[in-house]
Design a protein around this motif. Structure first.
Motif, PDB file in Angstrom:
ATOM      1  N   LYS A   1      80.740  51.351  44.867  1.00  0.00           N
ATOM      2  CA  LYS A   1      79.947  52.325  45.622  1.00  0.00           C
ATOM      3  C   LYS A   1      78.619  52.628  44.946  1.00  0.00           C
ATOM      4  N   ILE A   2      78.518  52.377  43.649  1.00  0.00           N
ATOM      5  CA  ILE A   2      77.259  52.626  42.940  1.00  0.00           C
ATOM      6  C   ILE A   2      76.229  51.532  43.197  1.00  0.00           C
ATOM      7  N   VAL A   3      76.647  50.443  43.834  1.00  0.00           N
ATOM      8  CA  VAL A   3      75.734  49.317  44.085  1.00  0.00           C
ATOM      9  C   VAL A   3      74.912  49.614  45.340  1.00  0.00           C
ATOM     10  N   PRO A   4      73.580  49.640  45.244  1.00  0.00           N
ATOM     11  CA  PRO A   4      72.739  49.900  46.419  1.00  0.00           C
ATOM     12  C   PRO A   4      72.962  48.869  47.531  1.00  0.00           C
ATOM     13  N   LYS A   5      72.705  49.288  48.753  1.00  0.00           N
ATOM     14  CA  LYS A   5      72.950  48.429  49.913  1.00  0.00           C
ATOM     15  C   LYS A   5      72.102  47.161  49.906  1.00  0.00           C
ATOM     16  N   ASN A   6      70.932  47.229  49.271  1.00  0.00           N
ATOM     17  CA  ASN A   6      70.041  46.057  49.306  1.00  0.00           C
ATOM     18  C   ASN A   6      70.598  44.871  48.503  1.00  0.00           C
ATOM     19  N   TYR A   7      71.662  45.092  47.739  1.00  0.00           N
ATOM     20  CA  TYR A   7      72.291  43.988  47.009  1.00  0.00           C
ATOM     21  C   TYR A   7      73.272  43.210  47.884  1.00  0.00           C
ATOM     22  N   ALA A   8      73.647  43.762  49.022  1.00  0.00           N
ATOM     23  CA  ALA A   8      74.641  43.103  49.876  1.00  0.00           C
ATOM     24  C   ALA A   8      74.019  41.939  50.642  1.00  0.00           C
ATOM     25  N   VAL A   9      74.741  40.836  50.701  1.00  0.00           N
ATOM     26  CA  VAL A   9      74.327  39.668  51.482  1.00  0.00           C
ATOM     27  C   VAL A   9      75.272  39.562  52.669  1.00  0.00           C
TER      28      VAL A   9
ATOM     29  N   ASP B   1      82.686  39.126  60.422  1.00  0.00           N
ATOM     30  CA  ASP B   1      81.646  39.944  59.806  1.00  0.00           C
ATOM     31  C   ASP B   1      81.914  40.005  58.306  1.00  0.00           C
ATOM     32  N   VAL B   2      80.944  39.534  57.506  1.00  0.00           N
ATOM     33  CA  VAL B   2      81.160  39.365  56.072  1.00  0.00           C
ATOM     34  C   VAL B   2      80.028  40.016  55.284  1.00  0.00           C
ATOM     35  N   SER B   3      80.378  40.634  54.155  1.00  0.00           N
ATOM     36  CA  SER B   3      79.402  41.172  53.206  1.00  0.00           C
ATOM     37  C   SER B   3      79.826  40.771  51.801  1.00  0.00           C
ATOM     38  N   VAL B   4      78.851  40.301  51.011  1.00  0.00           N
ATOM     39  CA  VAL B   4      79.127  39.879  49.635  1.00  0.00           C
ATOM     40  C   VAL B   4      78.161  40.594  48.704  1.00  0.00           C
TER      41      VAL B   4
ATOM     42  N   VAL C   1      77.455  42.232  33.871  1.00  0.00           N
ATOM     43  CA  VAL C   1      77.428  43.234  32.806  1.00  0.00           C
ATOM     44  C   VAL C   1      76.713  42.610  31.620  1.00  0.00           C
ATOM     45  N   LYS C   2      75.684  43.259  31.133  1.00  0.00           N
ATOM     46  CA  LYS C   2      74.912  42.724  30.012  1.00  0.00           C
ATOM     47  C   LYS C   2      75.813  42.538  28.803  1.00  0.00           C
ATOM     48  N   GLY C   3      75.800  41.333  28.236  1.00  0.00           N
ATOM     49  CA  GLY C   3      76.637  41.041  27.082  1.00  0.00           C
ATOM     50  C   GLY C   3      77.900  40.279  27.429  1.00  0.00           C
ATOM     51  N   LEU C   4      78.229  40.199  28.724  1.00  0.00           N
ATOM     52  CA  LEU C   4      79.388  39.430  29.183  1.00  0.00           C
ATOM     53  C   LEU C   4      78.912  38.272  30.045  1.00  0.00           C
ATOM     54  N   ASN C   5      79.431  37.097  29.808  1.00  0.00           N
ATOM     55  CA  ASN C   5      79.085  35.937  30.628  1.00  0.00           C
ATOM     56  C   ASN C   5      80.046  35.848  31.808  1.00  0.00           C
ATOM     57  N   ARG C   6      79.998  36.881  32.644  1.00  0.00           N
ATOM     58  CA  ARG C   6      80.862  36.960  33.819  1.00  0.00           C
ATOM     59  C   ARG C   6      80.034  37.321  35.046  1.00  0.00           C
ATOM     60  N   LEU C   7      80.442  36.788  36.176  1.00  0.00           N
ATOM     61  CA  LEU C   7      79.873  37.181  37.460  1.00  0.00           C
ATOM     62  C   LEU C   7      80.970  37.869  38.264  1.00  0.00           C
ATOM     63  N   TYR C   8      80.685  39.082  38.715  1.00  0.00           N
ATOM     64  CA  TYR C   8      81.636  39.870  39.490  1.00  0.00           C
ATOM     65  C   TYR C   8      81.269  39.779  40.970  1.00  0.00           C
ATOM     66  N   PHE C   9      82.290  39.690  41.831  1.00  0.00           N
ATOM     67  CA  PHE C   9      82.060  39.559  43.269  1.00  0.00           C
ATOM     68  C   PHE C   9      82.911  40.564  44.034  1.00  0.00           C
ATOM     69  N   LEU C  10      82.290  41.154  45.060  1.00  0.00           N
ATOM     70  CA  LEU C  10      83.022  41.937  46.059  1.00  0.00           C
ATOM     71  C   LEU C  10      82.811  41.242  47.394  1.00  0.00           C
ATOM     72  N   TYR C  11      83.908  40.741  47.954  1.00  0.00           N
ATOM     73  CA  TYR C  11      83.875  40.038  49.239  1.00  0.00           C
ATOM     74  C   TYR C  11      84.628  40.894  50.244  1.00  0.00           C
ATOM     75  N   GLU C  12      83.911  41.384  51.255  1.00  0.00           N
ATOM     76  CA  GLU C  12      84.517  42.203  52.304  1.00  0.00           C
ATOM     77  C   GLU C  12      84.301  41.496  53.638  1.00  0.00           C
TER      78      GLU C  12
ATOM     79  N   THR D   1      89.551  42.813  51.631  1.00  0.00           N
ATOM     80  CA  THR D   1      88.716  43.065  50.467  1.00  0.00           C
ATOM     81  C   THR D   1      89.189  42.166  49.335  1.00  0.00           C
ATOM     82  N   LEU D   2      88.284  41.379  48.800  1.00  0.00           N
ATOM     83  CA  LEU D   2      88.576  40.498  47.671  1.00  0.00           C
ATOM     84  C   LEU D   2      87.637  40.861  46.531  1.00  0.00           C
ATOM     85  N   GLU D   3      88.227  41.148  45.374  1.00  0.00           N
ATOM     86  CA  GLU D   3      87.469  41.445  44.178  1.00  0.00           C
ATOM     87  C   GLU D   3      87.807  40.381  43.142  1.00  0.00           C
ATOM     88  N   PHE D   4      86.789  39.793  42.523  1.00  0.00           N
ATOM     89  CA  PHE D   4      87.089  38.801  41.495  1.00  0.00           C
ATOM     90  C   PHE D   4      85.913  38.652  40.545  1.00  0.00           C
TER      91      PHE D   4
END
Length: 368
Positions: A58-66, A87-90, A95-106, A209-212
Motif C-alpha cells: 500500500k505504500i507503493v504509489p500508483k504510478n509504479y503499477a503496470v 484485468d492485471v496489475s503488476v 531493497v537497497k543492499g539486497l539483490n532481489r526483485l519483489y513482485f506483486l501480481y494482482e 494475488t501473487l507475491e514473490f
C-alpha cells in the motif's frame, strides 16, 4: 536510351522501397524503446512479507503499477483489453543492499484455467535481464545453427545470461514456476520465494494475488556454485518484460490471449526485447532530511592507510570526522594514516540547514 532511363527509375524505385522498409523497421524498434518503467525502493524496515497479502504494498504509489493499458495481445485473438475478461496489475520493488526483485501480481480473470498438470495453465511469464546484456538466451535461438535446439545449448546457454520464469497462476499440485532453462535451483530458497491468495476453483471467475521475489543472475548455469548474482544499484536500469498467457477453456489446446508488455512476441527468448526498469531511490516521505552515512576502504594495510567515503544524505554544510585515535578531519572524503595497529571507533558528524546527524561504527576499521 529508353532502356537506360527505365533501368534508372527501377533502381530508384527499389531504393525507395528499401528506404520505406528500413523506416518501418526502425519505427518498430523505436516503438519498443520509447517506454520505461520504475521499480519502487522499499525502506529496509518495510520489506514485504511473502504471504499473498498485498497490504505491504500500500505504500507503493500508483504510478509504479503496470496495467493492461501497457499490454497488447500479440496473438491477435483479443483486439483490445476487456476488464471483464482479464484485468492485471503488476508492481515491482527492490531493497537497497539486497539483490532481489519483489513482485506483486494482482489479476482478475473471468475463467481461471489451472486444473491440468502441464503448461496448460494461466501464466505470468517473466523475463529478467538485470545487466541488460541483451540478445537471445534460449536454445532454439542460439546464433550457432549447429547448436540450435540441442541439449548442449540447453545446458550451457539456455537461461544463462537472462532468465525466464513461467509462473503458474495459480499453481496447484505443481511447483509455483517452471524455470525455462537448466537452472531450476533459482526458483527455490535462498534464491526465490512465492505465495498466493485466491478463493476460486478451476473454471470460476475471481481475483488472484501473487507475491514473490527472485534473485536475478548475470550468469546462472546448471551448477549453482558458478552462478554470479546481478548487483542491483540505485538509479540503474535493468531489463524486464512479461506476458500473461490466458487460457479460458480446459478443452482447448490454444490460449485465449498472449498479453505482452513488449512489442515483440519473441521477447520470451530474446532479452533485447525487454524494457528498461529503473531501480528508484527512496521516495521522499521515507527519507530523513539529513542522515550521516559513510564507508571506508583500506588503501594500504602495510602503511595503515584508510580512505573514508562520505555517503550521507541531505543538504550538508560541514563534515567532522573522528578517526578514533585522537585525530580528526573536516574534509568530506579524507584519507587517514594510523600510526599503530588496532581496532578503532570512527565517528562522522554532519551539519546542515535541516539539522545534524552522527554515525559511529565500532571496530569496523581495523589495521595491523
Amino acid at each position: 536510351m529508353i532502356s537506360k532511363i527505365k533501368s534508372f527509375f527501377n533502381f530508384k524505385t527499389k531504393q525507395s522501397l528499401v528506404l520505406v522498409l528500413l523506416v518501418l523497421i526502425g519505427t518498430k524498434i523505436n516503438a519498443q524503446d520509447n517506454r520505461s518503467f520504475q521499480i519502487f525502493q522499499f525502506p529496509a524496515n518495510k520489506i514485504p512479507t511473502i504471504d499473498g497479502n498485498s497490504d505491504d504494498w500500500k505504500i507503493v504509489p500508483k504510478n509504479y503499477a503496470v496495467g493492461m493499458d501497457q499490454l497488447w495481445d500479440d496473438s491477435g485473438k483479443q483486439p483490445k483489453a476487456d476488464p471483464k475478461n482479464l484485468d492485471v496489475s503488476v508492481k515491482v520493488g527492490w531493497v537497497k543492499g539486497l539483490n532481489r526483485l519483489y513482485f506483486l501480481y494482482e489479476a482478475y480473470d473471468n475463467y481461471w484455467d489451472f486444473s491440468q498438470p502441464g503448461l496448460h495453465n494461466d501464466t505470468f511469464e517473466l523475463i529478467v535481464d538485470a545487466d541488460q546484456s541483451g540478445g537471445p538466451f534460449i536454445d532454439r535461438f542460439h546464433p550457432n545453427p549447429s547448436l540450435t535446439n540441442t541439449m548442449d545449448a540447453y545446458f550451457s546457454y539456455h537461461g544463462v545470461h537472462a532468465q525466464n520464469y513461467h509462473i503458474f497462476t495459480p499453481a496447484v499440485d505443481k511447483d509455483w514456476t517452471m524455470v525455462w532453462g537448466s537452472q531450476p535451483w533459482i526458483k527455490n530458497l535462498p534464491y526465490a520465494n512465492a505465495s498466493y491468495h485466491y478463493d476460486f476453483k478451476p473454471g470460476q471467475a475471481g481475483k488472484l494475488t501473487l507475491e514473490f521475489w527472485i534473485t536475478p543472475f548475470d550468469y546462472a548455469g546448471n551448477d549453482p556454485s558458478r552462478a554470479i548474482e546481478s548487483i542491483l544499484k540505485e538509479n540503474r536500469n535493468i531489463g524486464l518484460c512479461w506476458a500473461i498467457i490466458d487460457y479460458d477453456d480446459v478443452n482447448k489446446t490454444e490460449n485465449n490471449g498472449f498479453w505482452n508488455l513488449s512489442k515483440e512476441h519473441k521477447m520470451y527468448g530474446n532479452a533485447s526485447y525487454s524494457l528498461p526498469f529503473k531501480l528508484m531511490p527512496l521516495e521522499k516521505q521515507f527519507k530523513k532530511e539529513i542522515e550521516a552515512k559513510w564507508d571506508f576502504k583500506v588503501v594500504n594495510m602495510t602503511k595503515r592507510e584508510v580512505a573514508f567515503i562520505d555517503e550521507s544524505e541531505g543538504e550538508i554544510s560541514t563534515w567532522n570526522w573522528d578517526f578514533g585515535d585522537g585525530t580528526t578531519s573536516t574534509q568530506q572524503n579524507p584519507t587517514h594514516q594510523y600510526k599503530e595497529a588496532g581496532k578503532y571507533v570512527v565517528i562522522l558528524k554532519i551539519l546542515g540547514p535541516k539539522g545534524t546527524s552522527q554515525l559511529s561504527k565500532v571496530w569496523d576499521v581495523a589495521v595491523k
